[in-house]
Design a protein around this motif. Structure first.
Motif, PDB file in Angstrom:
ATOM      1  N   CYS A 481       0.832  -1.211   0.000  1.00  0.00           N
ATOM      2  CA  CYS A 481       0.000   0.000   0.000  1.00  0.00           C
ATOM      3  C   CYS A 481       0.862   1.254   0.000  1.00  0.00           C
ATOM      4  O   CYS A 481       2.007   1.237   0.451  1.00  0.00           O
ATOM      5  CB  CYS A 481      -0.963   0.010   1.196  1.00  0.00           C
ATOM      6  SG  CYS A 481      -0.162   0.041   2.805  1.00  0.00           S
ATOM      7  N   ARG A 630      -8.839   2.889  -3.161  1.00  0.00           N
ATOM      8  CA  ARG A 630      -8.303   3.853  -2.195  1.00  0.00           C
ATOM      9  C   ARG A 630      -9.233   3.962  -0.989  1.00  0.00           C
ATOM     10  O   ARG A 630     -10.455   4.051  -1.143  1.00  0.00           O
ATOM     11  CB  ARG A 630      -8.138   5.239  -2.825  1.00  0.00           C
ATOM     12  CG  ARG A 630      -6.924   5.340  -3.739  1.00  0.00           C
ATOM     13  CD  ARG A 630      -6.738   6.725  -4.298  1.00  0.00           C
ATOM     14  NE  ARG A 630      -7.724   7.037  -5.315  1.00  0.00           N
ATOM     15  CZ  ARG A 630      -8.413   8.160  -5.373  1.00  0.00           C
ATOM     16  NH1 ARG A 630      -8.242   9.089  -4.456  1.00  0.00           N
ATOM     17  NH2 ARG A 630      -9.269   8.373  -6.350  1.00  0.00           N
ATOM     18  N   MET A 664      -1.062  10.492  -4.949  1.00  0.00           N
ATOM     19  CA  MET A 664      -1.773  10.463  -3.672  1.00  0.00           C
ATOM     20  C   MET A 664      -1.773  11.844  -3.026  1.00  0.00           C
ATOM     21  O   MET A 664      -2.772  12.275  -2.451  1.00  0.00           O
ATOM     22  CB  MET A 664      -1.100   9.453  -2.746  1.00  0.00           C
ATOM     23  CG  MET A 664      -1.247   8.013  -3.193  1.00  0.00           C
ATOM     24  SD  MET A 664      -2.887   7.381  -2.785  1.00  0.00           S
ATOM     25  CE  MET A 664      -2.711   7.178  -1.014  1.00  0.00           C
ATOM     26  N   ARG A 691      -3.710   3.925  -0.727  1.00  0.00           N
ATOM     27  CA  ARG A 691      -3.978   3.201  -1.969  1.00  0.00           C
ATOM     28  C   ARG A 691      -3.619   1.738  -1.732  1.00  0.00           C
ATOM     29  O   ARG A 691      -2.473   1.406  -1.412  1.00  0.00           O
ATOM     30  CB  ARG A 691      -3.158   3.760  -3.126  1.00  0.00           C
ATOM     31  CG  ARG A 691      -3.475   3.037  -4.466  1.00  0.00           C
ATOM     32  CD  ARG A 691      -3.002   3.825  -5.654  1.00  0.00           C
ATOM     33  NE  ARG A 691      -1.590   4.139  -5.563  1.00  0.00           N
ATOM     34  CZ  ARG A 691      -1.046   5.246  -6.120  1.00  0.00           C
ATOM     35  NH1 ARG A 691      -1.813   6.109  -6.753  1.00  0.00           N
ATOM     36  NH2 ARG A 691       0.250   5.471  -6.008  1.00  0.00           N
ATOM     37  N   ASN A 693      -2.677  -1.399  -2.951  1.00  0.00           N
ATOM     38  CA  ASN A 693      -2.083  -1.973  -4.151  1.00  0.00           C
ATOM     39  C   ASN A 693      -2.170  -3.492  -4.189  1.00  0.00           C
ATOM     40  O   ASN A 693      -2.175  -4.104  -5.260  1.00  0.00           O
ATOM     41  CB  ASN A 693      -0.614  -1.552  -4.272  1.00  0.00           C
ATOM     42  CG  ASN A 693      -0.466  -0.047  -4.385  1.00  0.00           C
ATOM     43  OD1 ASN A 693      -1.263   0.628  -5.023  1.00  0.00           O
ATOM     44  ND2 ASN A 693       0.554   0.488  -3.724  1.00  0.00           N
TER      45      ASN A 693
END
Length: 823
Positions: A481, A630, A664, A691, A693
């Motif tokens: 993340c 997100r 971001m 976020r 990931n």
């Protein structure tokens, strides 16, 4: 206000009484006390007002003051032959236009007068009334203080006393809601009185305890009624005649002899109006730099032609209140220079921002050490040379020689914060003793304003330092993340908030995300926030489930005390499973923005009760997420606006969070900008955006090892093979060594269950070893010949980072290695 007045008198001695003084006769008579609010309505009506003007308190409160006080009426011709002890005055039908102007808010300075008027309920046809009106300044709702007295009571005392001055005092006996505060603020709300006289008045009020009118034969008082003087237009003409005669050096005509005193009064009143005007123009901001500029511009050119302001080094640096008396080593910063000379003339010679000490022989040193104004009627060539000697390679003599100079200290709480150098052009009248007094009063007011700004700047700096120290430095990337954060302090002055955010690394490449908000503001709230944040970090390291963590946090808050409540949102992100595990304690819900279609939604979580309520269960939910989604978590200061439903702010948050952004940080800035545009925000704001990931299955390798020494070699072999498959052959040697140490310790301390080994390839290479022993390893200092403790020393030396945490079944020990750069 007579220095010799008895101050121990008690109301039982009568409504009217007198006491001898060393200067003559003095006495007291009751006052009518009326307070008018900013809408022009009566907010206080004393017993004396009822006796003098006829209306009861119940009839007066809340009514327009102009309806109750007789202010209008004809202005008959002045009777110059009036021989009363008070001089001549008009037989008005009302108290006169000055009071009417004061009631309407058109006069910003004290006014006074005298009239004979018909008052209902009095035996006499007309009552001789003296009155005073004082505009009230400050944060209160009251706008005007009106005092009035029946002078017939005074005449009954002694018809033969030739009273020269009369001025009022008022006391706590007036018992309206703001009386105590009004008495404490007397030096501020009666700006026409000097600080010394105001202190005397306050002292007298507190001792007497009831409203009085003090009068004396010989004492001069700061504010006097202008009876015995013709109407305003005629007074102006007579003053101009006196001024022309005085300036021309001609003898005064006989009819103007009595007007000299009136001219002096006019000069004093002009100075008071100037000070009142300056007071209104400074202190509009608590910004120190802006306040300094306001003070400089307020005196140039009206009072002086040049104004240079110097402050002590500690004041400029915001280091708190300066200690000790200044000396020749004290550094003084030139923080402002205002002048009427041609542009640029002073800039190169005495630039703003320069710091210097001042020698003991200068008038500046005398001012700063004595705390008193220093007046130099004209700067001689010798003094100009003496002052200029401290300026290296710069000749300031052409700028100062021949000018009149007044140096005034900027003081607060009897400490010199700085001083102002005031200079007048040679062709302008030089400073005199009255200017010295005016400058001292100006500096006293400016010093208080500067000290308020200084204290606010200092407290703001302390608050920001405290807040910054309690907010964590979150890395922008964690396992699976990316994280971005924002913190905005509240817009209320001097408010330290209890908002916080945090992230904690958990076993299994998971990350704990938390946002919380202690209700209330101030240092206690910030301290509570620090305790809760530390507790969350500690319990997160134990890998407690979200609901259990909030339960334990609530129990802790109960033990800390029931003074504060807090909301908290706790989420655990598992990038391998693609899942969020969340629990909520009274906090606003998070927003999840889906990467597939850009749609945003408020996650529907059981709200739960705030931390500190006690005895309330918490529930947790699991939410599936996809790579690129997100998660937006924030405190209510971002979405709440006074007078607006919070649903509006949440809807705006969802909309702004879904807006596409290049990064971001850009996404956070878009949210802050969108929500702040609405205005009205006063609370602080914490925002945490993550976020999600994820971690691909191909980037995770796991093995289960039997609890036996032979498994150590197997662990090295599987790790070596996996690293070659990932193209990380350069890390094989170090990783094998460290895995061997951790697996050896796990096998040695295992209670019979299997040992788990996991490798995760992400921003770093993460290795985790799980066993069923709850005892965490400790890094010990070891001797070269020691047989134990060397393994963790090797791990600590070679790994980028390492750690250990308890789990529900035992513990996890992990380390990270930096991945080699890709070519």
């Amino acid at each position: 206000m007579d220095r010799g007045t008895e101050t121990g008198a008690h109301p039982s001695r009568g409504a009217a009484e007198s006491a001898p003084t060393e200067h003559g006769e003095a006495g007291r008579i009751p006052l009518a006390v009326v307070v008018v609010d900013r809408e022009g309505l009566v907010s206080h009506w004393s017993r004396g007002a009822r006796r003098l003007f006829g209306a009861s308190r119940e009839e007066a409160l809340g009514r327009p003051a102009v309806d109750l006080l007789p202010v209008s009426g004809a202005l008959p011709d002045i009777d110059d032959d009036d021989s009363t002890p008070f001089g001549s005055f008009a037989a008005y039908d009302g108290l006169g236009p000055d009071l009417e102007s004061s009631l309407d808010g058109r006069l910003s300075y004290p006014a006074s007068g005298r009239a004979r008027l018909a008052v209902p309920g009095h035996d006499a046809d007309r009552v001789d009334v003296l009155w005073w009106a004082y505009p009230l300044v400050g944060p209160g709702h009251e706008r005007l203080l009106v005092l009035a007295a029946d002078t017939d009571v005074l005449r009954q005392e002694d018809d033969e006393v030739p009273v020269e001055r009369i001025a009022p005092g008022f006391a706590l006996h007036t018992n309206f809601p703001g009386a105590d505060e009004l008495a404490r603020r007397l030096p501020e709300i009666l700006p026409s009185m000097s600080v010394g006289e105001s202190a005397r008045i306050v002292s007298q009020i507190l001792e007497l305890g009831y409203p009085v009118l003090e009068f004396s034969q010989n004492d001069l008082v700061p504010v006097t009624p202008d009876w015995g003087v013709p109407r305003r237009a005629e007074r102006k003409v007579r003053r101009e005649r006196v001024a022309r005669a005085v300036l021309a050096g001609e003898p005064l005509p006989e009819d103007l002899q009595d007007d000299v005193e009136d001219l002096e009064y006019a000069a004093v009143r002009e100075r008071l109006e100037f000070l009142n005007d300056v007071s209104g123009r400074i202190g509009t901001s608590l910004d120190l730099s802006r306040t300094i500029i306001e003070v400089s511009k307020a005196v140039v050119p009206r009072f002086t032609d040049v104004a240079g302001t110097y402050l002590r080094e500690q004041v400029v640096a915001g280091e708190g209140f300066p200690e000790g008396v200044p000396d020749t080593t004290t550094m003084w910063h030139r923080v402002a220079l205002e002048h009427t000379d041609e542009p640029g003339r002073w800039d190169d010679v005495v630039p703003v921002g320069e710091a210097m000490p001042f020698p003991a022989h200068t008038p500046f040193f005398q001012c700063m050490t004595s705390g008193q104004p220093v007046l130099v009627p004209r700067i001689s060539e010798q003094m100009g040379h003496m002052i200029a000697s401290q300026f290296e390679k710069r000749d300031i003599r052409p700028l100062i020689t021949g000018r009149s100079m007044l140096v005034v200290p900027l003081k607060a709480r009897n400490v010199v914060l700085g001083f102002m150098i005031l200079l007048r052009h040679p062709e302008r009248v030089e400073f005199n003793d009255m200017d010295r007094v005016t400058g001292a009063e100006l500096a006293a007011r400016a010093g208080l304003v500067l000290d308020n700004a200084r204290m606010y700047t200092y407290q703001e700096s302390v608050a920001e330092t405290l807040q910054d120290s309690m907010l964590p430095q979150i890395p922008p990337r964690m396992a699976g993340c990316d994280i971005a954060t924002r913190y905005l302090p509240g817009t209320l002055l001097g408010r330290v908030g209890g908002d916080w955010f945090d992230s904690v690394k958990l076993p299994g490449a998971r990350t704990a995300l938390v946002v919380g908000d202690v209700m209330g503001h101030g240092l206690n709230s910030a301290a509570m926030m620090g305790q809760l944040r530390t507790a969350v970090q500690t319990m997160a390291a134990l890998d407690l489930p979200p609901a259990q963590l909030l339960r334990n946090l609530d129990d802790l808050a109960q033990r800390l005390g029931d003074t504060y409540l807090a909301t908290c949102l706790y989420a655990v992100y598992d990038p391998i499973a693609g899942e969020l595990h969340l629990a909520n304690a009274g906090h606003i819900p998070p927003v999840l923005v889906r990467a597939v279609d850009g749609r945003s939604e408020l996650l529907d979580l059981p709200t739960g009760a705030p931390i500190g309520v006690g005895g309330v269960p918490f529930e947790a939910v699991r939410v599936r997420v996809e790579p690129g989604d997100r998660l937006v978590m924030c405190t209510d200061g971002l979405v709440e606006v006074r007078g607006e439903d919070i649903g509006v702010g949440l809807a705006t948050l969802c909309e702004s969070a879904a807006h596409p952004a290049a990064s971001m940080d850009d996404a956070c800035d878009t949210i802050i900008r969108t929500l702040n545009v609405r205005g009205g925000r006063k609370d602080d704001v914490a925002l945490l955006m993550t976020r999600l990931n994820g971690i691909e299955p191909d980037d995770v390798a796991e093995w289960r090892l039997a609890p036996g020494p032979a498994e150590v070699g197997r662990a090295r072999a599987v790790v070596r093979e996996q690293l070659h498959d990932w193209g990380l052959a350069r890390l094989v040697g170090t990783t094998e060594l460290l895995v061997s140490e951790l697996v050896t310790n796990a096998v040695r301390h295992s209670h019979g269950r299997s040992v788990e080994l996991r490798l995760v390839r992400g921003e770093t290479l993460l290795c985790e070893v799980d066993d069923d022993d709850h005892t965490l390893p400790t890094l010990l200092g070891t001797e070269p010949t020691a047989e134990v403790g060397r393994g963790l020393r090797v791990v600590s030396t070679l790994a980028r980072e390492w750690g250990a945490s308890r789990t529900g079944t035992g513990k996890t020990v992990w380390f990270e290695l930096t991945l080699p750069r890709r070519r």
